[in-house]
Design an enzyme around this catalytic site. Sequence first.
Site, PDB file in Angstrom:
ATOM      1  N   TYR A   1      41.483  42.231  40.420  1.00 53.48           N
ATOM      2  CA  TYR A   1      41.012  40.853  40.623  1.00 53.48           C
ATOM      3  C   TYR A   1      40.321  40.441  39.314  1.00 53.48           C
ATOM      4  CZ  TYR A   1      41.487  41.476  45.719  1.00 53.48           C
ATOM      5  OH  TYR A   1      41.967  41.683  46.987  1.00 53.48           O
TER       6      TYR A   1
ATOM      7  N   TYR B   1      34.958  44.449  52.050  1.00 56.89           N
ATOM      8  CA  TYR B   1      36.373  44.477  51.670  1.00 56.89           C
ATOM      9  C   TYR B   1      37.171  45.401  52.596  1.00 56.89           C
ATOM     10  CZ  TYR B   1      40.476  44.283  48.626  1.00 56.89           C
ATOM     11  OH  TYR B   1      41.758  44.070  48.139  1.00 56.89           O
TER      12      TYR B   1
ATOM     13  N   HIS C   1      44.818  52.723  49.501  1.00 54.80           N
ATOM     14  CA  HIS C   1      44.066  52.417  48.281  1.00 54.80           C
ATOM     15  C   HIS C   1      42.593  52.757  48.481  1.00 54.80           C
ATOM     16  CE1 HIS C   1      46.857  49.481  45.928  1.00 54.80           C
ATOM     17  NE2 HIS C   1      47.529  50.501  46.436  1.00 54.80           N
TER      18      HIS C   1
ATOM     19  N   PRO D   1      42.880  33.444  50.565  1.00 59.38           N
ATOM     20  CA  PRO D   1      43.456  34.798  50.467  1.00 59.38           C
ATOM     21  C   PRO D   1      42.659  35.758  49.583  1.00 59.38           C
ATOM     22  CG  PRO D   1      44.725  33.256  49.170  1.00 59.38           C
ATOM     23  CD  PRO D   1      43.736  32.446  49.937  1.00 59.38           C
TER      24      PRO D   1
ATOM     25  N   LYS E   1      41.677  38.640  54.159  1.00 58.48           N
ATOM     26  CA  LYS E   1      41.130  38.802  55.511  1.00 58.48           C
ATOM     27  C   LYS E   1      41.989  38.165  56.606  1.00 58.48           C
ATOM     28  CE  LYS E   1      37.814  41.324  54.363  1.00 58.48           C
ATOM     29  NZ  LYS E   1      38.054  42.744  54.648  1.00 58.48           N
TER      30      LYS E   1
HETATM   31  C1  PHB Z   1      48.818  40.179  48.062  1.00 59.67           C
HETATM   32  O1  PHB Z   1      49.261  41.315  47.787  1.00 59.67           O
HETATM   33  O2  PHB Z   1      49.576  39.212  48.331  1.00 59.67           O
HETATM   34  C2  PHB Z   1      47.324  39.969  48.094  1.00 59.67           C
HETATM   35  C3  PHB Z   1      46.493  41.079  47.957  1.00 59.67           C
HETATM   36  C4  PHB Z   1      45.110  40.894  47.988  1.00 59.67           C
HETATM   37  C5  PHB Z   1      44.591  39.623  48.153  1.00 59.67           C
HETATM   38  C6  PHB Z   1      45.436  38.511  48.294  1.00 59.67           C
HETATM   39  C7  PHB Z   1      46.811  38.682  48.270  1.00 59.67           C
HETATM   40  O3  PHB Z   1      43.235  39.461  48.167  1.00 59.67           O
END
Ligand code: PHB
Length: 389
Positions: A200, A384, A72, A292, A296
């Site tokens: 997000y 990130y 990505h 989450p 990280k």
């Molecule tokens: C996930 O795909 O479970 C996931 C991806 C990004 C995040 C948290 C969880 O920041």
Amino acid sequence: MRTQVAIIGSGPSGLLLGQLLSDAGIDTVIVERVSQDYVLGRIRAGVLEEGMTNLLDEAGAGARMHREGLPHDGFDLTFSGRHHRIDLHGLVGKRVMVYGQTEVTRDLMDRRAATGGVTIYEAANVQPHDFEGDKPYLTYEKDGVEHRIDCDFIAGCDGFHGASRKAVEGKGLEIYERVYPFGWLGIIAEVPPVSHELVYSNHARGFALCSMRSTTRSRYYVQCPLDDDVEAWTDDRFWDELRARLPRETAEAVITGPSIEKSLAPLRSFVAEPLRFGRLFLVGDAGHIVPPTGAKGLNLAASDVRYLFEGLREHYADRSDAGIDVYSARALKRVWKAQRFSAWMTNTLHRFPDMGSFGQRVQEAELDYLVGSKAASTSLAENYVGLPY
Ligand code: PHB
Ligand code: APR
């Protein structure tokens, strides 16, 4: 039994450390509380920084990730009804790899089996002993018999609820913790993700995240009250709430379907200091937990493993303890920077109790400034994709 490094826990930390050490000619044994299938049954995020993908390659376990993983170059932030792409590769020349943690664990287990690594599953009451001296050992019970493993070092890779951190409580352990006043309700569905990248979303109704496990398997989350009842979340209610928190065009593009997994997880920031007690080391989730939001957790386990592996290799190859002597300080320096970033992502994207309409506007202004500032977006991007080891 005797080994050089006894590892407690067969999650990503234990498996990765075990493989790097074994490949360097250092004998290891992994002792795991549950079955191999149980470990593989855990649903966990999989956004891998380059540092993690490089370590998987170094451990000889990266081939399937490169075949099946999804590189990505960016992700979307949505707020105030609008979309903004954070161009990771354009801003900092790096990308992340989306590849489920279950697959990372499976690849490492396969690699360990192929290279003759010893893992003892379903070992009960694992306990580290005499790690403040120079002859530590582990005990565990299996099939009603108590066993002992004498070793030079013990790596506590046994996660947040493991035995390692418990064994050092009262020995100068300092705890830093924040528990967030909400959780994430997550589902997995065999439907194509709404976007080829992660989304997000900040919204007055609460945070939402659109992620994926593959191009045909989606992972979605909505922020919810900590005491929410998962059973009260029908699929229809979930899809309606998710779409209510996304910009209209995104909401209309969501492909819905039956959930094959649905669970509620709390959010916590946690750090234990130090990460070393004599010949016992805390690694990964045994030493720290991040919310989450910044993805990280797995990536901090990777940098801990890198530092400890280098220190142990130096001990055996060069008869020097310089590396293990700095392990804790070195690991914690990177852990706290990731804690900062994860806290910022969580504080900026989630709805907090009594933050009110003013608080919502301040969050939107923060995000509006960020997407309009190359300096701020670059800072977000470099955190990130992962700060240097
Ligand atoms: C996930 O795909 O479970 C996931 C991806 C990004 C995040 C948290 C969880 O920041
Ligand atoms: N004895 C033996 N094994 C134990 C014990 C114990 N007392 N307690 C826990 N374990 C095992 C667990 O069953 C698990 O398989 O230790 C392992 C710890 O694995 P994780 O919890 O995955 O922690 P870690 O390997 O550090 O990986 C960190 O994985 O869990 C995610 O969000 C986390 O992404 C992060 C990454």
